[in-house]
Design a protein around this motif. Sequence first.
Motif, PDB file in Angstrom:
ATOM      1  N   ASP A 187      -6.156 -64.199 -12.695  1.00  0.00           N
ATOM      2  CA  ASP A 187      -5.330 -64.757 -13.772  1.00  0.00           C
ATOM      3  C   ASP A 187      -3.896 -64.944 -13.287  1.00  0.00           C
ATOM      4  OD1 ASP A 187      -3.715 -65.173 -16.055  1.00  0.00           O
ATOM      5  OD2 ASP A 187      -5.166 -64.124 -17.322  1.00  0.00           O
ATOM      6  N   ASP A 188      -3.477 -66.187 -13.159  1.00  0.00           N
ATOM      7  CA  ASP A 188      -2.142 -66.497 -12.640  1.00  0.00           C
ATOM      8  C   ASP A 188      -1.005 -66.028 -13.548  1.00  0.00           C
ATOM      9  OD1 ASP A 188      -3.216 -67.629 -10.363  1.00  0.00           O
ATOM     10  OD2 ASP A 188      -3.161 -69.676 -11.157  1.00  0.00           O
ATOM     11  N   LYS A 189      -1.312 -65.716 -14.800  1.00  0.00           N
ATOM     12  CA  LYS A 189      -0.255 -65.228 -15.690  1.00  0.00           C
ATOM     13  C   LYS A 189       0.144 -63.798 -15.360  1.00  0.00           C
ATOM     14  CE  LYS A 189      -2.063 -67.738 -19.563  1.00  0.00           C
ATOM     15  NZ  LYS A 189      -3.255 -67.338 -20.247  1.00  0.00           N
ATOM     16  N   ILE A 190      -0.723 -63.077 -14.650  1.00  0.00           N
ATOM     17  CA  ILE A 190      -0.465 -61.652 -14.439  1.00  0.00           C
ATOM     18  C   ILE A 190      -0.680 -61.206 -12.985  1.00  0.00           C
ATOM     19  CG2 ILE A 190      -2.804 -60.892 -15.058  1.00  0.00           C
ATOM     20  CD1 ILE A 190      -1.446 -58.598 -16.657  1.00  0.00           C
ATOM     21  N   ASN A 191      -1.432 -61.946 -12.192  1.00  0.00           N
ATOM     22  CA  ASN A 191      -1.811 -61.457 -10.859  1.00  0.00           C
ATOM     23  C   ASN A 191      -0.625 -61.206  -9.934  1.00  0.00           C
ATOM     24  OD1 ASN A 191      -1.199 -64.121 -10.147  1.00  0.00           O
ATOM     25  ND2 ASN A 191      -3.303 -64.632  -9.594  1.00  0.00           N
ATOM     26  N   PHE A 192       0.479 -61.934 -10.112  1.00  0.00           N
ATOM     27  CA  PHE A 192       1.643 -61.759  -9.235  1.00  0.00           C
ATOM     28  C   PHE A 192       2.223 -60.345  -9.322  1.00  0.00           C
ATOM     29  CE2 PHE A 192       3.510 -62.789 -13.272  1.00  0.00           C
ATOM     30  CZ  PHE A 192       4.696 -62.078 -13.309  1.00  0.00           C
ATOM     31  N   ILE A 193       2.027 -59.686 -10.462  1.00  0.00           N
ATOM     32  CA  ILE A 193       2.537 -58.313 -10.605  1.00  0.00           C
ATOM     33  C   ILE A 193       1.871 -57.404  -9.573  1.00  0.00           C
ATOM     34  CG2 ILE A 193       2.648 -56.302 -12.130  1.00  0.00           C
ATOM     35  CD1 ILE A 193       2.735 -58.346 -14.473  1.00  0.00           C
ATOM     36  N   PHE A 194       0.611 -57.619  -9.337  1.00  0.00           N
ATOM     37  CA  PHE A 194      -0.148 -56.781  -8.409  1.00  0.00           C
ATOM     38  C   PHE A 194       0.026 -57.226  -6.964  1.00  0.00           C
ATOM     39  CE2 PHE A 194      -2.157 -56.981 -12.543  1.00  0.00           C
ATOM     40  CZ  PHE A 194      -2.166 -55.637 -12.886  1.00  0.00           C
ATOM     41  N   THR A 195       0.096 -58.543  -6.759  1.00  0.00           N
ATOM     42  CA  THR A 195       0.129 -59.069  -5.386  1.00  0.00           C
ATOM     43  C   THR A 195       1.536 -59.193  -4.821  1.00  0.00           C
ATOM     44  OG1 THR A 195       0.081 -61.353  -6.202  1.00  0.00           O
ATOM     45  CG2 THR A 195      -2.045 -60.318  -5.679  1.00  0.00           C
ATOM     46  N   GLU A 196       2.514 -59.542  -5.661  1.00  0.00           N
ATOM     47  CA  GLU A 196       3.868 -59.792  -5.168  1.00  0.00           C
ATOM     48  C   GLU A 196       4.858 -58.696  -5.530  1.00  0.00           C
ATOM     49  OE1 GLU A 196       5.099 -63.742  -6.354  1.00  0.00           O
ATOM     50  OE2 GLU A 196       3.070 -64.501  -5.992  1.00  0.00           O
ATOM     51  N   VAL A 197       4.749 -58.130  -6.722  1.00  0.00           N
ATOM     52  CA  VAL A 197       5.714 -57.120  -7.160  1.00  0.00           C
ATOM     53  C   VAL A 197       5.291 -55.734  -6.681  1.00  0.00           C
ATOM     54  CG1 VAL A 197       6.878 -56.074  -9.139  1.00  0.00           C
ATOM     55  CG2 VAL A 197       6.361 -58.533  -9.149  1.00  0.00           C
ATOM     56  N   ALA A 198       4.119 -55.284  -7.109  1.00  0.00           N
ATOM     57  CA  ALA A 198       3.641 -53.958  -6.708  1.00  0.00           C
ATOM     58  C   ALA A 198       3.043 -53.969  -5.302  1.00  0.00           C
ATOM     59  CB  ALA A 198       2.597 -53.455  -7.700  1.00  0.00           C
ATOM     60  N   LYS A 199       2.599 -55.124  -4.858  1.00  0.00           N
ATOM     61  CA  LYS A 199       1.993 -55.291  -3.532  1.00  0.00           C
ATOM     62  C   LYS A 199       0.912 -54.239  -3.269  1.00  0.00           C
ATOM     63  CE  LYS A 199       5.908 -57.662  -1.612  1.00  0.00           C
ATOM     64  NZ  LYS A 199       7.252 -57.578  -1.206  1.00  0.00           N
ATOM     65  N   ILE A 200      -0.021 -54.184  -4.192  1.00  0.00           N
ATOM     66  CA  ILE A 200      -1.087 -53.185  -4.068  1.00  0.00           C
ATOM     67  C   ILE A 200      -2.008 -53.506  -2.903  1.00  0.00           C
ATOM     68  CG2 ILE A 200      -1.086 -52.568  -6.516  1.00  0.00           C
ATOM     69  CD1 ILE A 200      -3.743 -54.232  -6.706  1.00  0.00           C
ATOM     70  N   ASP A 201      -2.500 -52.454  -2.304  1.00  0.00           N
ATOM     71  CA  ASP A 201      -3.594 -52.533  -1.337  1.00  0.00           C
ATOM     72  C   ASP A 201      -4.831 -52.196  -2.175  1.00  0.00           C
ATOM     73  OD1 ASP A 201      -5.423 -52.323   0.696  1.00  0.00           O
ATOM     74  OD2 ASP A 201      -4.222 -50.945   1.901  1.00  0.00           O
ATOM     75  N   LEU A 202      -5.649 -53.192  -2.455  1.00  0.00           N
ATOM     76  CA  LEU A 202      -6.666 -53.080  -3.494  1.00  0.00           C
ATOM     77  C   LEU A 202      -7.638 -51.917  -3.301  1.00  0.00           C
ATOM     78  CD1 LEU A 202      -7.636 -54.248  -6.134  1.00  0.00           C
ATOM     79  CD2 LEU A 202      -9.115 -55.794  -4.842  1.00  0.00           C
ATOM     80  N   LYS A 203      -8.162 -51.738  -2.109  1.00  0.00           N
ATOM     81  CA  LYS A 203      -9.197 -50.702  -1.917  1.00  0.00           C
ATOM     82  C   LYS A 203      -8.678 -49.298  -2.262  1.00  0.00           C
ATOM     83  CE  LYS A 203     -12.830 -49.265   1.217  1.00  0.00           C
ATOM     84  NZ  LYS A 203     -13.516 -49.501   2.474  1.00  0.00           N
ATOM     85  N   PRO A 204      -7.556 -48.849  -1.686  1.00  0.00           N
ATOM     86  CA  PRO A 204      -7.064 -47.524  -2.077  1.00  0.00           C
ATOM     87  C   PRO A 204      -6.578 -47.476  -3.532  1.00  0.00           C
ATOM     88  CG  PRO A 204      -5.639 -48.474  -0.376  1.00  0.00           C
ATOM     89  CD  PRO A 204      -6.808 -49.395  -0.559  1.00  0.00           C
ATOM     90  N   HIS A 205      -6.056 -48.597  -4.028  1.00  0.00           N
ATOM     91  CA  HIS A 205      -5.601 -48.635  -5.418  1.00  0.00           C
ATOM     92  C   HIS A 205      -6.775 -48.404  -6.367  1.00  0.00           C
ATOM     93  CE1 HIS A 205      -2.940 -49.558  -8.720  1.00  0.00           C
ATOM     94  NE2 HIS A 205      -3.773 -50.495  -9.166  1.00  0.00           N
ATOM     95  N   LEU A 206      -7.898 -49.042  -6.101  1.00  0.00           N
ATOM     96  CA  LEU A 206      -9.078 -48.850  -6.948  1.00  0.00           C
ATOM     97  C   LEU A 206      -9.525 -47.394  -6.941  1.00  0.00           C
ATOM     98  CD1 LEU A 206     -11.201 -52.041  -6.191  1.00  0.00           C
ATOM     99  CD2 LEU A 206      -9.872 -51.540  -8.263  1.00  0.00           C
TER     100      LEU A 206
END
Length: 122
Positions: A24-43
Amino acid sequence: MRDIQTREDLHLVMSSFYDKLLSDDKINFIFTEVAKIDLKPHLLELVDFWEQMLFDTGDYKKNVLQLHLDINQKTNLPQEHFDIWLNYFNVTIDENFSGPIAENMKTRALSIATVMKIKMQH
Protein backbone atom coordinates in the motif's frame (compact mmCIF):
# COMPACT_ATOMS: atom_id res chain seq x y z
CA MET A 1 -11.88 -21.60 11.07
CA ARG A 2 -9.65 -22.20 14.07
CA ASP A 3 -8.28 -19.72 16.60
CA ILE A 4 -4.73 -18.44 16.95
CA GLN A 5 -2.84 -20.98 19.04
CA THR A 6 0.87 -21.00 18.25
CA ARG A 7 3.89 -18.90 17.44
CA GLU A 8 3.59 -20.17 13.86
CA ASP A 9 0.03 -18.81 13.73
CA LEU A 10 1.32 -15.41 14.84
CA HIS A 11 4.05 -15.53 12.19
CA LEU A 12 1.42 -16.24 9.53
CA VAL A 13 -0.62 -13.24 10.70
CA MET A 14 2.40 -10.91 10.78
CA SER A 15 3.74 -12.06 7.39
CA SER A 16 0.36 -11.69 5.67
CA PHE A 17 -0.24 -8.36 7.42
CA TYR A 18 3.10 -6.94 6.27
CA ASP A 19 2.47 -8.14 2.73
CA LYS A 20 -0.61 -5.90 2.76
CA LEU A 21 1.13 -2.93 4.41
CA LEU A 22 4.13 -3.02 2.09
CA SER A 23 1.85 -3.19 -0.96
CA ASP A 24 0.00 0.00 0.00
CA ASP A 25 1.70 3.17 -1.24
CA LYS A 26 -0.20 5.29 1.29
CA ILE A 27 1.69 3.68 4.17
CA ASN A 28 4.57 1.48 2.95
CA PHE A 29 7.13 4.33 2.94
CA ILE A 30 6.94 4.44 6.75
CA PHE A 31 8.42 0.95 6.89
CA THR A 32 10.77 1.14 3.91
CA GLU A 33 12.03 4.73 4.01
CA VAL A 34 11.41 6.11 7.51
CA ALA A 35 11.86 3.12 9.83
CA LYS A 36 13.93 1.22 7.25
CA ILE A 37 12.90 -2.12 8.67
CA ASP A 38 14.72 -5.31 7.88
CA LEU A 39 11.61 -7.42 7.34
CA LYS A 40 12.76 -10.87 8.49
CA PRO A 41 14.03 -9.85 11.96
CA HIS A 42 11.20 -7.31 12.28
CA LEU A 43 8.60 -10.05 11.77
CA LEU A 44 10.28 -12.17 14.46
CA GLU A 45 10.19 -9.23 16.89
CA LEU A 46 6.49 -8.73 16.15
CA VAL A 47 5.83 -12.41 16.77
CA ASP A 48 7.72 -12.10 20.08
CA PHE A 49 5.62 -9.08 21.01
CA TRP A 50 2.29 -10.73 20.22
CA GLU A 51 3.31 -14.02 21.81
CA GLN A 52 3.94 -12.11 25.01
CA MET A 53 0.71 -10.09 24.69
CA LEU A 54 -1.56 -13.07 23.97
CA PHE A 55 0.10 -16.03 25.67
CA ASP A 56 2.28 -14.41 28.37
CA THR A 57 5.32 -16.15 26.92
CA GLY A 58 8.31 -14.82 25.07
CA ASP A 59 10.86 -12.26 26.03
CA TYR A 60 9.97 -9.08 24.16
CA LYS A 61 11.76 -6.24 25.94
CA LYS A 62 11.52 -3.21 23.65
CA ASN A 63 9.43 -0.13 24.41
CA VAL A 64 6.82 -0.25 21.65
CA LEU A 65 5.49 3.21 22.43
CA GLN A 66 8.93 4.83 22.31
CA LEU A 67 9.78 3.14 19.01
CA HIS A 68 6.66 4.63 17.44
CA LEU A 69 7.17 8.03 19.06
CA ASP A 70 10.63 8.08 17.45
CA ILE A 71 9.13 7.31 14.04
CA ASN A 72 6.52 10.02 14.56
CA GLN A 73 9.38 12.49 15.15
CA LYS A 74 10.76 11.62 11.71
CA THR A 75 7.41 11.74 9.90
CA ASN A 76 3.99 12.59 11.21
CA LEU A 77 1.79 9.54 11.61
CA PRO A 78 -1.73 10.86 10.87
CA GLN A 79 -5.01 9.20 11.83
CA GLU A 80 -5.28 7.86 8.25
CA HIS A 81 -2.16 5.73 8.80
CA PHE A 82 -3.56 4.30 12.02
CA ASP A 83 -6.84 3.52 10.23
CA ILE A 84 -5.05 1.77 7.34
CA TRP A 85 -2.86 -0.18 9.78
CA LEU A 86 -5.81 -1.31 11.90
CA ASN A 87 -7.90 -2.23 8.86
CA TYR A 88 -5.17 -4.47 7.40
CA PHE A 89 -4.49 -5.94 10.84
CA ASN A 90 -8.13 -6.89 11.41
CA VAL A 91 -8.65 -8.14 7.84
CA THR A 92 -5.54 -10.32 8.06
CA ILE A 93 -6.67 -11.92 11.30
CA ASP A 94 -10.22 -12.44 10.02
CA GLU A 95 -8.95 -14.05 6.80
CA ASN A 96 -7.00 -16.65 8.75
CA PHE A 97 -8.45 -17.17 12.22
CA SER A 98 -11.59 -16.97 14.32
CA GLY A 99 -12.04 -17.25 18.06
CA PRO A 100 -11.43 -15.51 21.39
CA ILE A 101 -7.66 -15.16 20.96
CA ALA A 102 -8.08 -13.68 17.47
CA GLU A 103 -10.65 -11.23 18.86
CA ASN A 104 -8.33 -10.41 21.79
CA MET A 105 -5.51 -9.67 19.36
CA LYS A 106 -7.69 -7.23 17.40
CA THR A 107 -8.90 -5.56 20.61
CA ARG A 108 -5.36 -5.18 21.92
CA ALA A 109 -4.17 -3.74 18.61
CA LEU A 110 -6.93 -1.12 18.74
CA SER A 111 -6.01 -0.26 22.34
CA ILE A 112 -2.31 0.03 21.54
CA ALA A 113 -2.97 2.17 18.46
CA THR A 114 -5.30 4.43 20.45
CA VAL A 115 -2.76 4.98 23.22
CA MET A 116 0.01 5.62 20.70
CA LYS A 117 -2.06 8.19 18.84
CA ILE A 118 -2.93 10.01 22.08
CA LYS A 119 0.72 10.03 23.20
CA MET A 120 1.86 11.34 19.80
CA GLN A 121 -0.43 14.35 20.15
CA HIS A 122 1.40 15.51 23.28
